[in-house]
Design a protein around this motif. Structure first.
Motif, short mmCIF file in Angstrom:
data_model
loop_
_atom_site.label_atom_id
_atom_site.label_comp_id
_atom_site.label_asym_id
_atom_site.label_seq_id
_atom_site.Cartn_x
_atom_site.Cartn_y
_atom_site.Cartn_z
N SER A 153 0.81 -1.21 -0.09
CA SER A 153 -0.21 0.10 -0.21
C SER A 153 0.85 1.25 0.11
N LYS A 154 0.51 2.25 -0.87
CA LYS A 154 1.00 3.56 -0.80
C LYS A 154 0.67 4.29 0.35
N ALA A 155 0.97 3.86 1.53
CA ALA A 155 0.34 4.23 2.97
C ALA A 155 1.25 5.34 3.51
N LEU A 158 4.14 4.27 6.07
CA LEU A 158 5.22 3.60 5.72
C LEU A 158 6.21 4.85 5.42
N TYR A 159 5.88 6.11 5.19
CA TYR A 159 6.76 7.12 4.93
C TYR A 159 7.68 7.84 6.30
N MET A 160 7.03 7.24 7.41
CA MET A 160 7.71 7.79 8.55
C MET A 160 9.33 7.13 8.59
N ALA A 187 16.88 -2.71 -1.27
CA ALA A 187 15.40 -2.69 -1.46
C ALA A 187 15.20 -1.24 -2.39
N GLU A 188 15.19 -0.15 -1.82
CA GLU A 188 14.86 1.04 -3.02
C GLU A 188 15.43 2.24 -1.98
N ALA A 189 15.16 3.33 -2.81
CA ALA A 189 15.54 4.52 -2.11
C ALA A 189 14.45 5.21 -1.30
N GLY A 213 7.14 0.01 -8.48
CA GLY A 213 6.61 1.39 -8.94
C GLY A 213 6.19 1.36 -10.36
N ILE A 214 5.20 2.30 -10.91
CA ILE A 214 4.73 2.45 -11.88
C ILE A 214 5.92 2.81 -13.05
N THR A 215 6.79 3.68 -12.60
CA THR A 215 8.07 4.02 -13.40
C THR A 215 8.92 2.88 -13.59
N ARG A 216 8.97 2.00 -12.39
CA ARG A 216 9.82 0.94 -12.32
C ARG A 216 9.50 -0.08 -13.62
N GLY A 250 10.98 6.79 -10.36
CA GLY A 250 10.04 7.20 -9.63
C GLY A 250 9.17 8.35 -10.28
N SER A 251 7.93 8.55 -10.15
CA SER A 251 7.23 9.40 -10.85
C SER A 251 7.77 10.78 -10.63
N ALA A 252 8.04 11.13 -9.24
CA ALA A 252 8.76 12.37 -9.08
C ALA A 252 10.19 12.32 -9.33
N1 PMP Z 1 9.04 3.57 -3.75
C1 PMP Z 1 8.83 4.49 -2.96
C2 PMP Z 1 8.93 4.38 -1.57
C3 PMP Z 1 8.04 5.69 -3.45
O1 PMP Z 1 7.60 6.49 -2.55
C4 PMP Z 1 7.78 5.67 -4.91
C5 PMP Z 1 7.29 6.67 -5.43
N2 PMP Z 1 5.84 6.70 -5.57
C6 PMP Z 1 8.32 4.51 -5.71
C7 PMP Z 1 8.82 3.59 -5.01
C8 PMP Z 1 8.29 4.68 -7.12
O2 PMP Z 1 6.65 4.38 -7.55
P1 PMP Z 1 6.30 4.98 -8.76
O3 PMP Z 1 7.38 4.86 -9.84
O4 PMP Z 1 4.95 4.42 -9.03
O5 PMP Z 1 6.05 6.55 -8.57
#
Ligand code: PMP
Length: 291
Positions: A153-155, A158-160, A187-189, A213-216, A250-252
């Motif tokens: 979940s993009k909850a 989890l961003y804490m 894992a990831e950034a 990720g959608i960009t992934r 990532g999208s951003a």
């Molecule tokens: N991991 C995390 C923790 C993110 O915040 C994001 C950005 N949404 C991604 C991966 C990449 O996801 P996406 O390519 O869907 O933006």
């Protein structure tokens, strides 16, 4: 950020930006019952908008609440807001959260609110540094076991650990942090997925405890179109010395080359540059339409 001009789509209405307010007893603020998305518009079109809104719905389902607008309604609201804001290139942030009707861990009867904000957000990382490759620290916090947290979940909750990790990296002069997972695997950034290059092939961790990720997925497709082999596998941190290139997606963040992770060094090369170019082409509606 609360003093910009323009409008925010808030529970079905367009409200002035500065008036899009919530109460301090909002459940989402106290207990992180919130999910969100991050999208970019290019040339007036929001890239993969429907996929993002599908993920927003899924993220809420995983947290046990239902978004009271359909994916089509959210798509339409986002497109309408983009027009009203008058931007052609912009960042799009939908968010859904439990309201202030009930306090306590249980809030079964709270209202599910939804808002969408759109603003002009340039490069996620410093543009000059982005071309040279950004520098990453290795975070102390690890991505949790999917049995510990709703990893798919993009909850907001989890961003804490992402914010703590990114702040710690920034305090040491790094742009971001690489997070390992609970097993110690790469894992990831803190807000983007990670790829490596070795002998002309891409290597990326299996997204079993973080967002696929959608960009992934877009970059994997672009890489395959170019004939690059893509290997999704377990990557341990001591392997980082064997990779020649590294980039985030990532999208951003879009496609952002990485030059350093802790003691390891990478050089943005042909593969990263080609995928950066391909991504720009892919997201831009004129180029996409011409294909
Ligand atoms: N991991 C995390 C923790 C993110 O915040 C994001 C950005 N949404 C991604 C991966 C990449 O996801 P996406 O390519 O869907 O933006």
């Amino acid at each position: 950020f609360d003093q910009l001009d323009g409008e925010i789509w808030f529970n079905g209405e367009f409200v002035p930006w500065k008036e899009a307010k919530i109460h301090v007893l909002t459940h989402g603020l106290h207990y992180a019952s919130a999910v969100f998305e991050g999208e970019r518009a290019y040339g007036g079109r929001i890239f993969k908008l429907t996929e993002h809104n599908q993920r927003l719905h899924q993220s809420a389902d995983i947290l046990g609440f239902k978004i009271p607008y359909t994916i089509e309604e959210l798509d339409e609201a986002s497109n309408e807001l983009l027009k009203r804001q008058g931007f052609s290139d912009a960042y799009v942030r939908p968010i859904a959260w439990r309201g202030s009707e009930q306090m306590g861990v249980s809030a079964q009867n709270s209202r599910i609110n939804v808002a969408i904000a759109i603003w002009q957000w340039g490069s996620y990382f410093d543009p000059a540094e982005k071309l040279r490759g950004i520098r990453l620290d290795i975070a102390d916090y690890r991505r949790p076991d999917p049995r510990t947290a709703p990893a798919k979940s993009k909850a907001a909750g989890l961003y804490m650990i992402c914010t703590i990790s990114k702040h710690a990296a920034e305090a040491k002069g790094y742009a971001d942090a690489l997070m390992l997972d609970w097993r110690g695997q790469v894992a990831e950034a803190t807000g983007a997925n990670i790829f490596f290059v070795k002998d002309g092939a891409l290597h990326t961790p299996i997204p079993d405890c973080f967002l696929d990720g959608i960009t992934r997925r877009t970059v994997i497709e672009l890489a395959k179109r170019r004939g690059y082999q893509v290997v999704e596998r377990v990557i341990m941190p001591d392997e980082l010395s064997t990779f020649s290139e590294c980039f985030l997606t990532g999208s951003a963040a879009e496609v952002t080359p990485v030059s350093e992770i802790g003691p390891y060094r990478f050089k943005p090369g042909t593969i990263s540059e080609n995928l950066m170019k391909d991504y720009v082409k892919e997201v831009h509606p004129v180029a996409a339409a011409a294909e």
